[in-house]
Design an enzyme around this catalytic site. Sequence first.
Site, PDB file in Angstrom:
ATOM      1  N   HIS A  49       1.312  -0.741   0.028  1.00  0.00           N
ATOM      2  CA  HIS A  49      -0.030   0.085  -0.094  1.00  0.00           C
ATOM      3  C   HIS A  49       0.867   1.107  -0.039  1.00  0.00           C
ATOM      4  O   HIS A  49       1.581   1.249   0.446  1.00  0.00           O
ATOM      5  CB  HIS A  49      -0.839  -0.249   1.125  1.00  0.00           C
TER       6      HIS A  49
HETATM    7  P1  TYD Z   1      -2.632  -4.455   7.722  1.00  0.00           P
HETATM    8  O1  TYD Z   1      -2.813  -2.598   6.759  1.00  0.00           O
HETATM    9  O2  TYD Z   1      -2.882  -4.984   6.647  1.00  0.00           O
HETATM   10  O3  TYD Z   1      -0.648  -3.987   8.051  1.00  0.00           O
HETATM   11  P2  TYD Z   1      -0.062  -3.823   6.692  1.00  0.00           P
HETATM   12  O4  TYD Z   1      -0.294  -3.441   5.405  1.00  0.00           O
HETATM   13  O5  TYD Z   1       1.124  -3.455   7.278  1.00  0.00           O
HETATM   14  O6  TYD Z   1       1.353  -5.440   6.878  1.00  0.00           O
HETATM   15  O7  TYD Z   1      -3.168  -4.213   9.307  1.00  0.00           O
HETATM   16  C1  TYD Z   1      -3.404  -5.304   9.762  1.00  0.00           C
HETATM   17  C2  TYD Z   1      -4.359  -5.195  10.860  1.00  0.00           C
HETATM   18  O8  TYD Z   1      -4.002  -4.406  11.603  1.00  0.00           O
HETATM   19  C3  TYD Z   1      -5.712  -4.656  10.035  1.00  0.00           C
HETATM   20  O9  TYD Z   1      -6.964  -5.327   9.779  1.00  0.00           O
HETATM   21  C4  TYD Z   1      -5.931  -3.080  10.701  1.00  0.00           C
HETATM   22  C5  TYD Z   1      -4.934  -3.239  11.610  1.00  0.00           C
HETATM   23  N1  TYD Z   1      -4.656  -2.492  12.296  1.00  0.00           N
HETATM   24  C6  TYD Z   1      -4.506  -1.669  12.798  1.00  0.00           C
HETATM   25  O10 TYD Z   1      -6.029  -0.628  13.882  1.00  0.00           O
HETATM   26  N2  TYD Z   1      -3.734   0.286  13.347  1.00  0.00           N
HETATM   27  C7  TYD Z   1      -2.703   0.296  12.787  1.00  0.00           C
HETATM   28  O11 TYD Z   1      -2.226   1.532  13.069  1.00  0.00           O
HETATM   29  C8  TYD Z   1      -2.863  -0.336  11.502  1.00  0.00           C
HETATM   30  C9  TYD Z   1      -0.880  -0.608  11.510  1.00  0.00           C
HETATM   31  C10 TYD Z   1      -3.067  -1.794  11.492  1.00  0.00           C
END
Ligand code: TYD
Length: 134
Positions: A49
């Site tokens: 992303h």
């Molecule tokens: P995600 O965006 O998939 O992580 P990455 O793209 O970095 O691999 O996030 C994983 C899960 O955690 C998703 O359900 C959203 C949650 N999340 C939060 O609740 N707060 C946050 O600050 C972040 C970064 C993720």
Amino acid sequence: MNYKIIRFQEHGDPRGQLVALEENKEIPFKIKRVYFMYDTLKDVVRGHHAHKSLEQILFCVHGSCKIHLDDGTETAEVMLDKPYEGLYIANNLWREMYDFSEDAVLLVLASELYDESDYIRDYDDFLKFIGKKK
Ligand code: TYD
């Protein structure tokens, strides 16, 4: 490309090492959120992303991992394997995190609270958002 690796000061003495991070001093933004990833499975690629306005600094405070960055024109690969090195990532950069060691702990300091509407999760949408694709 708007990223940089920042080497933070280690306060070492015979007892060990310590790194201190303060907003608007060592960290060039107000820290509104901190999160960390651990127990990441081998061969997992996270991220996929970009952010419209969020700035972040990533630290691999234990173990190692790699970060792929893409601004729609160039790409870069950064290895994080030192707890005193931070990777500053500006907004509008596509990022993927991969090659996590089993013991990796990736700590992230973020300039904004969690806001799903700040995410661009589709690569073509990212290229359109930054004006590199119609
Ligand atoms: P995600 O965006 O998939 O992580 P990455 O793209 O970095 O691999 O996030 C994983 C899960 O955690 C998703 O359900 C959203 C949650 N999340 C939060 O609740 N707060 C946050 O600050 C972040 C970064 C993720």
